[in-house]
Motif scaffolding. Structure first.
Motif, PDB file in Angstrom:
ATOM      1  N   THR A 134      77.049 -54.170 -45.334  1.00 18.91           N
ATOM      2  CA  THR A 134      77.552 -54.124 -46.695  1.00 18.91           C
ATOM      3  C   THR A 134      77.251 -55.440 -47.413  1.00 18.91           C
ATOM      4  O   THR A 134      76.839 -56.430 -46.785  1.00 18.91           O
ATOM      5  N   HIS A 135      77.508 -55.436 -48.711  1.00 15.87           N
ATOM      6  CA  HIS A 135      77.371 -56.649 -49.520  1.00 15.87           C
ATOM      7  C   HIS A 135      78.156 -57.801 -48.888  1.00 15.87           C
ATOM      8  O   HIS A 135      77.632 -58.908 -48.710  1.00 15.87           O
ATOM      9  N   ASP A 136      79.409 -57.529 -48.531  1.00 12.54           N
ATOM     10  CA  ASP A 136      80.260 -58.599 -47.994  1.00 12.54           C
ATOM     11  C   ASP A 136      79.815 -59.034 -46.602  1.00 12.54           C
ATOM     12  O   ASP A 136      79.840 -60.225 -46.283  1.00 12.54           O
ATOM     13  N   GLU A 137      79.433 -58.056 -45.755  1.00 15.74           N
ATOM     14  CA  GLU A 137      79.006 -58.412 -44.397  1.00 15.74           C
ATOM     15  C   GLU A 137      77.755 -59.295 -44.436  1.00 15.74           C
ATOM     16  O   GLU A 137      77.648 -60.275 -43.710  1.00 15.74           O
ATOM     17  N   LEU A 138      76.817 -58.931 -45.292  1.00 18.93           N
ATOM     18  CA  LEU A 138      75.569 -59.705 -45.353  1.00 18.93           C
ATOM     19  C   LEU A 138      75.854 -61.147 -45.763  1.00 18.93           C
ATOM     20  O   LEU A 138      75.372 -62.095 -45.129  1.00 18.93           O
ATOM     21  N   ARG A 139      76.657 -61.307 -46.782  1.00 15.75           N
ATOM     22  CA  ARG A 139      76.931 -62.664 -47.278  1.00 15.75           C
ATOM     23  C   ARG A 139      77.771 -63.463 -46.287  1.00 15.75           C
ATOM     24  O   ARG A 139      77.547 -64.665 -46.090  1.00 15.75           O
ATOM     25  N   GLU A 140      78.752 -62.814 -45.683  1.00 12.83           N
ATOM     26  CA  GLU A 140      79.569 -63.509 -44.690  1.00 12.83           C
ATOM     27  C   GLU A 140      78.727 -63.936 -43.482  1.00 12.83           C
ATOM     28  O   GLU A 140      78.772 -65.083 -43.031  1.00 12.83           O
ATOM     29  N   ARG A 141      77.936 -62.991 -42.970  1.00  9.42           N
ATOM     30  CA  ARG A 141      77.202 -63.257 -41.739  1.00  9.42           C
ATOM     31  C   ARG A 141      76.046 -64.229 -41.941  1.00  9.42           C
ATOM     32  O   ARG A 141      75.598 -64.859 -40.985  1.00  9.42           O
ATOM     33  N   MET A 142      75.546 -64.340 -43.168  1.00 13.37           N
ATOM     34  CA  MET A 142      74.461 -65.294 -43.424  1.00 13.37           C
ATOM     35  C   MET A 142      74.989 -66.594 -44.033  1.00 13.37           C
ATOM     36  O   MET A 142      74.204 -67.451 -44.438  1.00 13.37           O
ATOM     37  N   SER A 143      76.310 -66.747 -44.081  1.00 11.94           N
ATOM     38  CA  SER A 143      76.878 -67.920 -44.754  1.00 11.94           C
ATOM     39  C   SER A 143      76.599 -69.225 -44.011  1.00 11.94           C
ATOM     40  O   SER A 143      76.755 -70.305 -44.582  1.00 11.94           O
ATOM     41  N   GLY A 144      76.183 -69.140 -42.781  1.00 13.16           N
ATOM     42  CA  GLY A 144      75.856 -70.356 -42.038  1.00 13.16           C
ATOM     43  C   GLY A 144      74.449 -70.859 -42.290  1.00 13.16           C
ATOM     44  O   GLY A 144      74.053 -71.898 -41.764  1.00 13.16           O
ATOM     45  N   ASN A 145      73.698 -70.122 -43.084  1.00 14.70           N
ATOM     46  CA  ASN A 145      72.321 -70.522 -43.408  1.00 14.70           C
ATOM     47  C   ASN A 145      72.265 -70.888 -44.881  1.00 14.70           C
ATOM     48  O   ASN A 145      72.329 -70.015 -45.753  1.00 14.70           O
ATOM     49  N   LEU A 146      72.171 -72.164 -45.154  1.00 21.21           N
ATOM     50  CA  LEU A 146      72.202 -72.648 -46.537  1.00 21.21           C
ATOM     51  C   LEU A 146      70.794 -72.797 -47.089  1.00 21.21           C
ATOM     52  O   LEU A 146      69.876 -73.196 -46.382  1.00 21.21           O
ATOM     53  N   CYS A 147      70.654 -72.463 -48.374  1.00 18.25           N
ATOM     54  CA  CYS A 147      69.384 -72.659 -49.063  1.00 18.25           C
ATOM     55  C   CYS A 147      69.611 -73.610 -50.225  1.00 18.25           C
ATOM     56  O   CYS A 147      70.266 -73.257 -51.202  1.00 18.25           O
ATOM     57  N   ARG A 148      69.071 -74.798 -50.101  1.00 18.94           N
ATOM     58  CA  ARG A 148      69.301 -75.801 -51.143  1.00 18.94           C
ATOM     59  C   ARG A 148      68.529 -75.471 -52.411  1.00 18.94           C
ATOM     60  O   ARG A 148      68.808 -75.995 -53.473  1.00 18.94           O
ATOM     61  N   CYS A 149      67.510 -74.602 -52.310  1.00 22.26           N
ATOM     62  CA  CYS A 149      66.733 -74.231 -53.488  1.00 22.26           C
ATOM     63  C   CYS A 149      67.396 -73.132 -54.313  1.00 22.26           C
ATOM     64  O   CYS A 149      66.975 -72.863 -55.424  1.00 22.26           O
ATOM     65  N   ILE A 155      66.519 -63.817 -50.757  1.00 18.19           N
ATOM     66  CA  ILE A 155      66.812 -63.741 -49.324  1.00 18.19           C
ATOM     67  C   ILE A 155      67.638 -62.487 -49.033  1.00 18.19           C
ATOM     68  O   ILE A 155      67.336 -61.717 -48.115  1.00 18.19           O
ATOM     69  N   VAL A 156      68.665 -62.272 -49.833  1.00 19.79           N
ATOM     70  CA  VAL A 156      69.531 -61.096 -49.646  1.00 19.79           C
ATOM     71  C   VAL A 156      68.733 -59.805 -49.841  1.00 19.79           C
ATOM     72  O   VAL A 156      68.858 -58.860 -49.051  1.00 19.79           O
ATOM     73  N   GLU A 157      67.893 -59.773 -50.845  1.00 17.63           N
ATOM     74  CA  GLU A 157      67.085 -58.565 -51.086  1.00 17.63           C
ATOM     75  C   GLU A 157      66.142 -58.295 -49.916  1.00 17.63           C
ATOM     76  O   GLU A 157      65.981 -57.147 -49.486  1.00 17.63           O
ATOM     77  N   ALA A 158      65.520 -59.340 -49.397  1.00 24.83           N
ATOM     78  CA  ALA A 158      64.573 -59.168 -48.284  1.00 24.83           C
ATOM     79  C   ALA A 158      65.286 -58.652 -47.040  1.00 24.83           C
ATOM     80  O   ALA A 158      64.785 -57.760 -46.342  1.00 24.83           O
ATOM     81  N   ILE A 159      66.459 -59.204 -46.762  1.00 19.95           N
ATOM     82  CA  ILE A 159      67.207 -58.776 -45.578  1.00 19.95           C
ATOM     83  C   ILE A 159      67.665 -57.331 -45.746  1.00 19.95           C
ATOM     84  O   ILE A 159      67.536 -56.509 -44.829  1.00 19.95           O
ATOM     85  N   ALA A 160      68.215 -57.006 -46.915  1.00 17.10           N
ATOM     86  CA  ALA A 160      68.721 -55.644 -47.141  1.00 17.10           C
ATOM     87  C   ALA A 160      67.598 -54.618 -47.047  1.00 17.10           C
ATOM     88  O   ALA A 160      67.790 -53.521 -46.510  1.00 17.10           O
ATOM     89  N   GLU A 161      66.420 -54.960 -47.553  1.00 19.07           N
ATOM     90  CA  GLU A 161      65.300 -54.020 -47.481  1.00 19.07           C
ATOM     91  C   GLU A 161      64.811 -53.839 -46.044  1.00 19.07           C
ATOM     92  O   GLU A 161      64.561 -52.713 -45.597  1.00 19.07           O
ATOM     93  N   THR A 162      64.714 -54.927 -45.317  1.00 19.61           N
ATOM     94  CA  THR A 162      64.188 -54.858 -43.947  1.00 19.61           C
ATOM     95  C   THR A 162      65.118 -54.080 -43.026  1.00 19.61           C
ATOM     96  O   THR A 162      64.662 -53.315 -42.167  1.00 19.61           O
ATOM     97  N   PHE A 163      66.409 -54.273 -43.219  1.00 18.63           N
ATOM     98  CA  PHE A 163      67.374 -53.602 -42.343  1.00 18.63           C
ATOM     99  C   PHE A 163      68.099 -52.494 -43.110  1.00 18.63           C
ATOM    100  O   PHE A 163      69.307 -52.300 -42.965  1.00 18.63           O
ATOM    101  N   ALA A 164      67.325 -51.760 -43.894  1.00 15.72           N
ATOM    102  CA  ALA A 164      67.880 -50.719 -44.767  1.00 15.72           C
ATOM    103  C   ALA A 164      68.622 -49.649 -43.981  1.00 15.72           C
ATOM    104  O   ALA A 164      69.552 -49.015 -44.507  1.00 15.72           O
ATOM    105  N   GLU A 165      68.224 -49.422 -42.708  1.00 15.08           N
ATOM    106  CA  GLU A 165      68.910 -48.386 -41.939  1.00 15.08           C
ATOM    107  C   GLU A 165      70.357 -48.753 -41.675  1.00 15.08           C
ATOM    108  O   GLU A 165      71.175 -47.890 -41.330  1.00 15.08           O
ATOM    109  N   LEU A 166      70.716 -50.045 -41.851  1.00 12.24           N
ATOM    110  CA  LEU A 166      72.096 -50.481 -41.631  1.00 12.24           C
ATOM    111  C   LEU A 166      72.884 -50.551 -42.931  1.00 12.24           C
ATOM    112  O   LEU A 166      74.105 -50.733 -42.911  1.00 12.24           O
ATOM    113  N   VAL A 167      72.195 -50.409 -44.073  1.00 14.13           N
ATOM    114  CA  VAL A 167      72.865 -50.524 -45.376  1.00 14.13           C
ATOM    115  C   VAL A 167      73.521 -49.192 -45.707  1.00 14.13           C
ATOM    116  O   VAL A 167      72.863 -48.137 -45.633  1.00 14.13           O
ATOM    117  N   PRO A 168      74.825 -49.190 -46.030  1.00 14.49           N
ATOM    118  CA  PRO A 168      75.511 -47.915 -46.309  1.00 14.49           C
ATOM    119  C   PRO A 168      75.044 -47.275 -47.607  1.00 14.49           C
ATOM    120  O   PRO A 168      74.537 -47.946 -48.485  1.00 14.49           O
TER     121      PRO A 168
END
Ligand code: FES
Ligand code: FES
Length: 168
Positions: A134-149, A155-168
């Protein structure tokens, strides 16, 4: 004592104080894994150990004796880039690219955690065999990876597309 890195068996350093990150970058000359904070706060050094994401700056290389480490250099195959690598390009998931190897390794490990039903701080159904990305799971679980740019949207779009079978 040995360790497997991207499918190659290598000897561990004699000095037990060498971090896994320094083994990768300084000893094995695999600069894909980045050293950001070097204290567990940014996620730039994330690699996979037997498929689980770990922070290589906080790990001693000797702790992973006999384990299989995968870095960003080990994700592509003769057929091409890993689908998540391709999606990062497609969705402009990076600017300077410093956080990118860690983001990619972390997201691959994260998807596996979801498939294994490993809960996070925001998981509602702790008994679910597979947890939805979900939106919240993705952001929570990737919160340890910071992007200073500030490339987080791509990043979120790429992850959601790649693992689309897990997106509700
Ligand atoms: S370099 Fe390891 S978390 Fe920042
Ligand atoms: S792309 Fe520059 S830190 Fe993420």
């Amino acid at each position: 004592m040995t360790i497997a890195v991207n499918g190659t068996i290598v000897s561990l350093p004699d000095d037990p104080r060498v971090s896994l990150l320094d083994l990768l970058r300084e000893h094995l000359h695999l600069p894909g894994t980045k050293k950001g904070c070097n204290q567990g706060a940014c996620g730039a050094c994330t690699v996979l150990a037997d498929g689980e994401r770990i922070l290589s700056c906080l790990a001693l290389a000797v702790q992973y004796e006999g384990r299989a480490i995968t870095t960003v250099e080990g994700l592509a195959t003769d057929e091409g880039l890993h689908p998540l690598q391709a999606a990062f390009i497609e969705h402009d998931g990076f600017q300077c690219g410093y956080c990118t190897p860690g983001q990619i390794c972390s997201a691959i490990g994260m998807a596996d955690e979801l498939r294994r039903g490993v809960p996070s701080h925001v998981t509602r159904d702790l008994a679910a065999p597979v947890i939805a990305l979900t939106h919240d799971e993705l952001r929570e679980r990737m919160s340890g990876n910071l992007c200073r740019c500030g490339a987080h949207n791509g990043i979120v779009e790429a992850i959601a597309e790649t693992f689309a079978e897990l997106v509700p």
